[in-house]
Design a protein around this motif. Structure first.
Motif, PDB file in Angstrom:
ATOM      1  N   PHE A   1      36.423  34.210  26.618  1.00 38.39           N
ATOM      2  CA  PHE A   1      36.729  34.308  28.041  1.00 38.39           C
ATOM      3  C   PHE A   1      35.746  33.543  28.923  1.00 38.39           C
ATOM      4  N   THR A   2      35.021  32.614  28.343  1.00 36.91           N
ATOM      5  CA  THR A   2      34.153  31.740  29.126  1.00 36.91           C
ATOM      6  C   THR A   2      34.952  30.564  29.668  1.00 36.91           C
ATOM      7  N   ASN A   3      34.817  30.303  30.960  1.00 38.37           N
ATOM      8  CA  ASN A   3      35.511  29.177  31.572  1.00 38.37           C
ATOM      9  C   ASN A   3      34.952  27.871  31.011  1.00 38.37           C
ATOM     10  N   LEU A   4      35.828  26.999  30.501  1.00 36.68           N
ATOM     11  CA  LEU A   4      35.382  25.781  29.827  1.00 36.68           C
ATOM     12  C   LEU A   4      34.769  24.779  30.797  1.00 36.68           C
ATOM     13  N   GLU A   5      35.200  24.796  32.046  1.00 39.46           N
ATOM     14  CA  GLU A   5      34.682  23.830  33.020  1.00 39.46           C
ATOM     15  C   GLU A   5      33.310  24.250  33.562  1.00 39.46           C
ATOM     16  N   THR A   6      33.155  25.509  33.881  1.00 38.60           N
ATOM     17  CA  THR A   6      31.888  25.977  34.465  1.00 38.60           C
ATOM     18  C   THR A   6      30.934  26.541  33.416  1.00 38.60           C
ATOM     19  N   ASP A   7      31.456  26.808  32.209  1.00 39.46           N
ATOM     20  CA  ASP A   7      30.666  27.413  31.135  1.00 39.46           C
ATOM     21  C   ASP A   7      30.117  28.778  31.558  1.00 39.46           C
ATOM     22  N   LYS A   8      30.893  29.513  32.374  1.00 40.50           N
ATOM     23  CA  LYS A   8      30.450  30.817  32.848  1.00 40.50           C
ATOM     24  C   LYS A   8      31.452  31.901  32.477  1.00 40.50           C
ATOM     25  N   LEU A   9      30.918  33.038  32.053  1.00 40.60           N
ATOM     26  CA  LEU A   9      31.688  34.270  31.872  1.00 40.60           C
ATOM     27  C   LEU A   9      31.472  35.087  33.133  1.00 40.60           C
ATOM     28  N   ALA A  10      32.526  35.272  33.920  1.00 37.94           N
ATOM     29  CA  ALA A  10      32.331  35.867  35.243  1.00 37.94           C
ATOM     30  C   ALA A  10      33.499  36.757  35.620  1.00 37.94           C
ATOM     31  N   THR A  11      33.262  37.592  36.597  1.00 40.50           N
ATOM     32  CA  THR A  11      34.318  38.411  37.176  1.00 40.50           C
ATOM     33  C   THR A  11      33.929  38.776  38.595  1.00 40.50           C
ATOM     34  N   GLU A  12      34.882  39.308  39.313  1.00 35.80           N
ATOM     35  CA  GLU A  12      34.628  39.792  40.667  1.00 35.80           C
ATOM     36  C   GLU A  12      35.208  41.188  40.772  1.00 35.80           C
ATOM     37  N   ILE A  13      34.344  42.161  40.978  1.00 36.01           N
ATOM     38  CA  ILE A  13      34.734  43.564  40.973  1.00 36.01           C
ATOM     39  C   ILE A  13      34.845  44.043  42.412  1.00 36.01           C
ATOM     40  N   GLU A  14      36.038  44.430  42.807  1.00 35.19           N
ATOM     41  CA  GLU A  14      36.245  44.903  44.175  1.00 35.19           C
ATOM     42  C   GLU A  14      35.753  46.340  44.326  1.00 35.19           C
ATOM     43  N   ILE A  15      35.190  46.604  45.489  1.00 36.19           N
ATOM     44  CA  ILE A  15      34.737  47.944  45.850  1.00 36.19           C
ATOM     45  C   ILE A  15      35.540  48.383  47.068  1.00 36.19           C
ATOM     46  N   GLU A  16      36.143  49.545  46.996  1.00 38.50           N
ATOM     47  CA  GLU A  16      36.934  50.032  48.127  1.00 38.50           C
ATOM     48  C   GLU A  16      36.926  51.555  48.134  1.00 38.50           C
ATOM     49  N   GLY A  17      37.369  52.107  49.242  1.00 38.64           N
ATOM     50  CA  GLY A  17      37.409  53.563  49.383  1.00 38.64           C
ATOM     51  C   GLY A  17      36.566  54.017  50.550  1.00 38.64           C
ATOM     52  N   THR A  18      35.974  55.184  50.406  1.00 33.78           N
ATOM     53  CA  THR A  18      35.095  55.737  51.430  1.00 33.78           C
ATOM     54  C   THR A  18      33.731  55.997  50.823  1.00 33.78           C
ATOM     55  N   LEU A  19      32.761  56.325  51.668  1.00 36.12           N
ATOM     56  CA  LEU A  19      31.423  56.616  51.164  1.00 36.12           C
ATOM     57  C   LEU A  19      31.418  57.831  50.251  1.00 36.12           C
ATOM     58  N   ASP A  20      32.357  58.760  50.466  1.00 39.74           N
ATOM     59  CA  ASP A  20      32.434  59.962  49.633  1.00 39.74           C
ATOM     60  C   ASP A  20      33.311  59.756  48.405  1.00 39.74           C
ATOM     61  N   ASP A  21      34.138  58.719  48.423  1.00 41.64           N
ATOM     62  CA  ASP A  21      35.067  58.483  47.317  1.00 41.64           C
ATOM     63  C   ASP A  21      35.224  56.975  47.121  1.00 41.64           C
ATOM     64  N   THR A  22      34.255  56.370  46.435  1.00 40.26           N
ATOM     65  CA  THR A  22      34.260  54.929  46.198  1.00 40.26           C
ATOM     66  C   THR A  22      34.971  54.625  44.891  1.00 40.26           C
ATOM     67  N   ARG A  23      35.866  53.639  44.917  1.00 39.52           N
ATOM     68  CA  ARG A  23      36.654  53.292  43.738  1.00 39.52           C
ATOM     69  C   ARG A  23      36.279  51.899  43.237  1.00 39.52           C
ATOM     70  N   VAL A  24      35.943  51.829  41.955  1.00 38.36           N
ATOM     71  CA  VAL A  24      35.689  50.562  41.266  1.00 38.36           C
ATOM     72  C   VAL A  24      36.567  50.543  40.027  1.00 38.36           C
ATOM     73  N   SER A  25      37.517  49.621  39.955  1.00 26.36           N
ATOM     74  CA  SER A  25      38.503  49.607  38.876  1.00 26.36           C
ATOM     75  C   SER A  25      38.001  48.794  37.685  1.00 26.36           C
ATOM     76  N   SER A  26      37.941  49.442  36.503  1.00 30.31           N
ATOM     77  CA  SER A  26      37.560  48.712  35.288  1.00 30.31           C
ATOM     78  C   SER A  26      38.646  47.724  34.880  1.00 30.31           C
ATOM     79  N   TRP A  27      39.909  48.077  35.154  1.00 32.43           N
ATOM     80  CA  TRP A  27      40.993  47.144  34.842  1.00 32.43           C
ATOM     81  C   TRP A  27      40.920  45.913  35.737  1.00 32.43           C
TER      82      TRP A  27
END
Length: 361
Positions: free
Chosen positions: A306-332
């Protein structure tokens, strides 16, 4: 002797007595302040206790200094403190005073925070069990306007894992300003925070924040790191994830924004030249068992796939959303980000500029 002469002598004598009383009071204040802090403020702070070695008062400058402030778990020796600083300087903010407000500025000089993770919650040293805000209110005579941190250190350790974990964040310099400013035209109070630090004595970290000091649910935060050699994280990754690295590096970007408690943002980890499995390192040097080696080899294969052949980087962007009391980070969503980076669109090594803090970065 004339009445004028007698009155003059009385005036001189009264002035001398008053002067002596002022000197005595000036000399007594540091000892009294030390006694009060050690016996009524720092002695019993829930799970923690502390001492200050000396207090220096500069009345004419409207300032005082707490020297060698040591805070530790009640069950532990002062030689292994939770917090220690060479000095805490507190002074009247003359800028605020010129605007008719009585505020103070504070500076922590060479503060050191030692965090200890253990299997037993009773031995953990992470700051829980004390109302630190109440302690701060006792130490500060009035409202805080600005806080400076000079050459600080945060030390995280776990001596019960194999291998032991020992991570140091050093050269911490930060300024938190405008903590008591008035509302702007939009009705918000905006305090600012700027921080720089170094991980493993060489990796630069930067962080910026804007927040309302009276509303904890309204802020903007952005931070980034320079590339970190993954081998430097081996003790941590092996102790907590059963993975160690032969080579590679990782850098992080993050932005988080909250308004009225509703939060959004992202964390962007980017890894390059990742090599996990190594016969020499894992089998000969460390004696990993076959199951450990198989697990690391599988992780290494997936990383390569899953390394990008052009950039040679294994990367992702994990979105953070919700409220301060109920923060959701999706592993999928994080997993999809890895696939997307490899085969659809490369994740870029920069901020997404979702906050004004990063528009010029």
């Amino acid at each position: 002797m004339s009445a004028l002469s007698r009155n003059s002598k009385r005036f001189v004598a009264a002035t001398a007595v008053l002067g002596l009383l002022v000197v005595a009071l000036y000399l007594a204040i540091p000892a009294a302040a030390k006694h009060y802090l050690n016996n009524y403020v720092l002695k019993d702070m829930g799970r923690y206790t502390g001492t200050v070695e000396s207090v220096r008062v500069r009345l004419f400058k409207g300032a005082y200094q707490l020297n060698n402030l040591n805070i530790h778990l009640k069950e532990k020796s002062p030689q292994t403190p939770f917090y220690y600083s060479d000095s805490l300087d507190i002074s009247v903010s003359w800028l605020a005073l010129r605007h008719g407000e009585l505020l103070v500025d504070a500076a922590l000089n060479q503060p050191r925070l030692n965090l200890l993770d253990t299997r037993s919650n009773d031995n953990q040293q992470v700051g829980e069990g004390t109302n630190w805000l109440a302690v701060l209110e006792e130490i500060l005579p009035t409202t805080l306007n600005q806080l400076d941190i000079n050459n600080g250190t945060i030390h995280f350790a776990n001596e019960e894992t194999t291998p032991k974990v020992d991570i140091v964040l050093s050269d911490i310099n930060a300024t938190v300003s405008n903590l008591t400013n008035v509302k702007d035209q939009s009705g918000r109070r905006v305090a600012n925070a700027e921080l720089t630090a170094k991980l493993f004595s060489e990796v630069a970290i930067e962080a910026h924040a804007e927040f309302d000091p009276f509303q904890h649910d309204d802020f903007m935060f952005a931070a980034k790191t320079d590339p970190i050699a993954l081998r430097q994280l081996n003790d941590f990754s092996q102790a907590y994830g059963n993975i160690d690295f032969k080579s590679g590096q990782i850098e992080l970007y993050t932005e988080i924004e909250a308004e009225a408690g509703k939060m959004s943002g992202y964390i962007k980890p980017l890894m390059e030249d990742v090599n996990i499995a190594s016969w020499q390192q894992d089998v000969i040097s460390q004696g990993d068992n076959p199951f450990q080696l198989t697990w690391e080899s599988l992780m290494g294969f997936l990383g390569l796939l899953f390394t990008n052949l052009e950039t040679d980087k294994l990367a992702t962007e994990i979105e953070i959303e919700g409220t301060l009391d109920d923060t959701r980070v999706s592993s999928w969503q994080a997993a999809w980000g890895i696939v997307k980076n490899a085969f659809v669109e490369a994740v870029e090594s920069r901020f997404n500029e979702i906050t004004p803090l990063t528009e010029d970065s």
